[in-house]
Design a protein around this motif. Structure first.
Motif, PDB file in Angstrom:
ATOM      1  N   THR A  70       0.816  -1.217   0.000  1.00 28.43           N
ATOM      2  CA  THR A  70       0.000   0.000   0.000  1.00 28.43           C
ATOM      3  C   THR A  70       0.855   1.276   0.000  1.00 28.43           C
ATOM      4  O   THR A  70       0.338   2.357  -0.284  1.00 28.43           O
ATOM      5  N   LEU A  71       2.142   1.145   0.300  1.00 33.70           N
ATOM      6  CA  LEU A  71       3.036   2.309   0.288  1.00 33.70           C
ATOM      7  C   LEU A  71       3.490   2.668  -1.135  1.00 33.70           C
ATOM      8  O   LEU A  71       3.883   3.803  -1.390  1.00 33.70           O
ATOM      9  N   ILE A  72       3.426   1.731  -2.051  1.00 33.52           N
ATOM     10  CA  ILE A  72       3.923   1.977  -3.413  1.00 33.52           C
ATOM     11  C   ILE A  72       3.252   3.187  -4.072  1.00 33.52           C
ATOM     12  O   ILE A  72       3.958   4.048  -4.622  1.00 33.52           O
ATOM     13  N   PRO A  73       1.923   3.342  -4.045  1.00 38.08           N
ATOM     14  CA  PRO A  73       1.330   4.540  -4.666  1.00 38.08           C
ATOM     15  C   PRO A  73       1.792   5.848  -4.029  1.00 38.08           C
ATOM     16  O   PRO A  73       1.914   6.867  -4.719  1.00 38.08           O
ATOM     17  N   VAL A  74       2.069   5.831  -2.740  1.00 43.05           N
ATOM     18  CA  VAL A  74       2.583   7.022  -2.061  1.00 43.05           C
ATOM     19  C   VAL A  74       3.970   7.360  -2.603  1.00 43.05           C
ATOM     20  O   VAL A  74       4.277   8.516  -2.916  1.00 43.05           O
ATOM     21  N   LEU A  75       4.823   6.353  -2.739  1.00 41.92           N
ATOM     22  CA  LEU A  75       6.172   6.569  -3.276  1.00 41.92           C
ATOM     23  C   LEU A  75       6.113   6.986  -4.736  1.00 41.92           C
ATOM     24  O   LEU A  75       6.880   7.852  -5.176  1.00 41.92           O
ATOM     25  N   ASP A  76       5.197   6.375  -5.501  1.00 44.09           N
ATOM     26  CA  ASP A  76       5.010   6.790  -6.899  1.00 44.09           C
ATOM     27  C   ASP A  76       4.667   8.275  -6.976  1.00 44.09           C
ATOM     28  O   ASP A  76       5.180   8.996  -7.832  1.00 44.09           O
ATOM     29  N   ALA A  77       3.807   8.746  -6.079  1.00 45.71           N
ATOM     30  CA  ALA A  77       3.422  10.159  -6.085  1.00 45.71           C
ATOM     31  C   ALA A  77       4.606  11.055  -5.731  1.00 45.71           C
ATOM     32  O   ALA A  77       4.798  12.104  -6.349  1.00 45.71           O
ATOM     33  N   ILE A  78       5.411  10.644  -4.758  1.00 40.89           N
ATOM     34  CA  ILE A  78       6.605  11.427  -4.407  1.00 40.89           C
ATOM     35  C   ILE A  78       7.536  11.531  -5.606  1.00 40.89           C
ATOM     36  O   ILE A  78       8.080  12.594  -5.901  1.00 40.89           O
ATOM     37  N   GLU A  79       7.708  10.419  -6.328  1.00 39.53           N
ATOM     38  CA  GLU A  79       8.611  10.389  -7.485  1.00 39.53           C
ATOM     39  C   GLU A  79       7.916  10.837  -8.779  1.00 39.53           C
ATOM     40  O   GLU A  79       8.524  10.841  -9.839  1.00 39.53           O
ATOM     41  N   GLU A  80       6.639  11.190  -8.666  1.00 43.20           N
ATOM     42  CA  GLU A  80       5.831  11.640  -9.799  1.00 43.20           C
ATOM     43  C   GLU A  80       5.787  10.611 -10.925  1.00 43.20           C
ATOM     44  O   GLU A  80       5.943  10.919 -12.098  1.00 43.20           O
ATOM     45  N   VAL A  81       5.568   9.357 -10.529  1.00 44.78           N
ATOM     46  CA  VAL A  81       5.423   8.248 -11.469  1.00 44.78           C
ATOM     47  C   VAL A  81       3.940   7.894 -11.518  1.00 44.78           C
ATOM     48  O   VAL A  81       3.374   7.453 -10.517  1.00 44.78           O
ATOM     49  N   TYR A  82       3.319   8.138 -12.681  1.00 41.62           N
ATOM     50  CA  TYR A  82       1.895   7.883 -12.849  1.00 41.62           C
ATOM     51  C   TYR A  82       1.676   7.031 -14.096  1.00 41.62           C
ATOM     52  O   TYR A  82       2.348   7.244 -15.116  1.00 41.62           O
ATOM     53  N   PRO A  83       0.751   6.082 -14.034  1.00 41.90           N
ATOM     54  CA  PRO A  83       0.488   5.212 -15.190  1.00 41.90           C
ATOM     55  C   PRO A  83       0.156   6.028 -16.444  1.00 41.90           C
ATOM     56  O   PRO A  83      -0.607   6.994 -16.387  1.00 41.90           O
ATOM     57  N   GLY A  84       0.778   5.652 -17.548  1.00 42.56           N
ATOM     58  CA  GLY A  84       0.498   6.287 -18.826  1.00 42.56           C
ATOM     59  C   GLY A  84       1.086   7.667 -19.008  1.00 42.56           C
ATOM     60  O   GLY A  84       0.805   8.341 -20.003  1.00 42.56           O
ATOM     61  N   ARG A  85       1.908   8.123 -18.057  1.00 43.12           N
ATOM     62  CA  ARG A  85       2.504   9.453 -18.150  1.00 43.12           C
ATOM     63  C   ARG A  85       4.014   9.361 -18.091  1.00 43.12           C
ATOM     64  O   ARG A  85       4.562   8.728 -17.182  1.00 43.12           O
ATOM     65  N   LEU A  86       4.691   9.966 -19.038  1.00 41.36           N
ATOM     66  CA  LEU A  86       6.150   9.989 -19.057  1.00 41.36           C
ATOM     67  C   LEU A  86       6.631  10.988 -18.008  1.00 41.36           C
ATOM     68  O   LEU A  86       6.111  12.094 -17.905  1.00 41.36           O
ATOM     69  N   SER A  87       7.595  10.581 -17.196  1.00 42.36           N
ATOM     70  CA  SER A  87       8.146  11.478 -16.186  1.00 42.36           C
ATOM     71  C   SER A  87       9.644  11.259 -16.085  1.00 42.36           C
ATOM     72  O   SER A  87      10.202  10.364 -16.729  1.00 42.36           O
ATOM     73  N   LEU A  88      10.293  12.056 -15.273  1.00 43.54           N
ATOM     74  CA  LEU A  88      11.736  11.957 -15.094  1.00 43.54           C
ATOM     75  C   LEU A  88      12.122  10.614 -14.483  1.00 43.54           C
ATOM     76  O   LEU A  88      13.070   9.968 -14.906  1.00 43.54           O
ATOM     77  N   PHE A  89      11.378  10.192 -13.462  1.00 44.28           N
ATOM     78  CA  PHE A  89      11.657   8.923 -12.792  1.00 44.28           C
ATOM     79  C   PHE A  89      10.747   7.832 -13.327  1.00 44.28           C
ATOM     80  O   PHE A  89       9.685   8.105 -13.877  1.00 44.28           O
ATOM     81  N   LEU A  90      11.179   6.596 -13.148  1.00 46.24           N
ATOM     82  CA  LEU A  90      10.339   5.460 -13.459  1.00 46.24           C
ATOM     83  C   LEU A  90      10.488   4.443 -12.353  1.00 46.24           C
ATOM     84  O   LEU A  90      11.456   4.463 -11.609  1.00 46.24           O
ATOM     85  N   ARG A  91       9.492   3.599 -12.205  1.00 46.54           N
ATOM     86  CA  ARG A  91       9.565   2.538 -11.200  1.00 46.54           C
ATOM     87  C   ARG A  91       9.948   1.252 -11.908  1.00 46.54           C
ATOM     88  O   ARG A  91       9.338   0.861 -12.884  1.00 46.54           O
ATOM     89  N   THR A  92      10.977   0.588 -11.394  1.00 50.01           N
ATOM     90  CA  THR A  92      11.432  -0.671 -11.963  1.00 50.01           C
ATOM     91  C   THR A  92      11.906  -1.579 -10.831  1.00 50.01           C
ATOM     92  O   THR A  92      11.910  -1.174  -9.673  1.00 50.01           O
ATOM     93  N   VAL A  93      12.287  -2.781 -11.178  1.00 53.62           N
ATOM     94  CA  VAL A  93      12.848  -3.719 -10.200  1.00 53.62           C
ATOM     95  C   VAL A  93      14.263  -4.064 -10.647  1.00 53.62           C
ATOM     96  O   VAL A  93      14.484  -4.410 -11.815  1.00 53.62           O
ATOM     97  N   LEU A  94      15.199  -3.935  -9.720  1.00 56.59           N
ATOM     98  CA  LEU A  94      16.609  -4.224  -9.992  1.00 56.59           C
ATOM     99  C   LEU A  94      17.172  -5.098  -8.872  1.00 56.59           C
ATOM    100  O   LEU A  94      16.718  -5.007  -7.736  1.00 56.59           O
ATOM    101  N   PRO A  95      18.201  -5.897  -9.199  1.00 60.37           N
ATOM    102  CA  PRO A  95      18.877  -6.636  -8.128  1.00 60.37           C
ATOM    103  C   PRO A  95      19.748  -5.678  -7.312  1.00 60.37           C
ATOM    104  O   PRO A  95      20.483  -4.868  -7.869  1.00 60.37           O
TER     105      PRO A  95
END
Length: 133
Positions: A70-95
């Protein structure tokens, strides 16, 4: 529950501290797993850093947490990552290297082409860099 690697303002004590972000929204507190590193370049973007992942680069320092989803959408908002919108940051998974373990973590890197002129942060540690400026 997912894991996240934070390398900049989401780190403990920084302006967007992940603990305060969870508390503001009455969400479960993140659980610190430990210090971690991911390979890449860290760049200074003024009030915050950007990470450009690169498996051949030096380690970038940060913290690894286990979080409630449930914290992921909060972090997405801080990083300004929204579905369907290009932004400076992106959310990904890395080792991420955390002690002897490699943990797949959510990470918010920047688009490399958007920070071509940004100053590189030697040593890969945002907090150390910010305090030395």
């Amino acid at each position: 529950m997912p894991f996240i690697f934070v390398y900049g303002t989401l780190r403990t004590g920084e302006s967007n501290d992940i603990h305060r972000a969870a508390a503001r929204h009455s969400l479960p507190a993140p659980t610190l797993i430990g210090a971690g590193t991911v390979r890449g370049e860290l760049v200074d973007m003024g009030d915050y850093p950007g990470l450009i992942p690169d498996t051949t680069a030096s380690p970038v320092s940060g913290e690894v947490y286990e979080i409630d989803a449930t914290l992921i959408p909060v972090l997405d908002a801080i990083e300004e990552v929204y579905p369907g919108r290009l932004s400076l940051f992106l959310r990904t998974v890395l080792p991420v290297q955390c002690g002897e373990a490699s943990i797949d973590c959510i990470v918010y890197p920047v688009h490399a082409d958007a920070v071509a002129l940004a100053t590189r942060i030697a040593g890969g540690d945002w907090i150390r860099h910010r305090l030395a400026r």
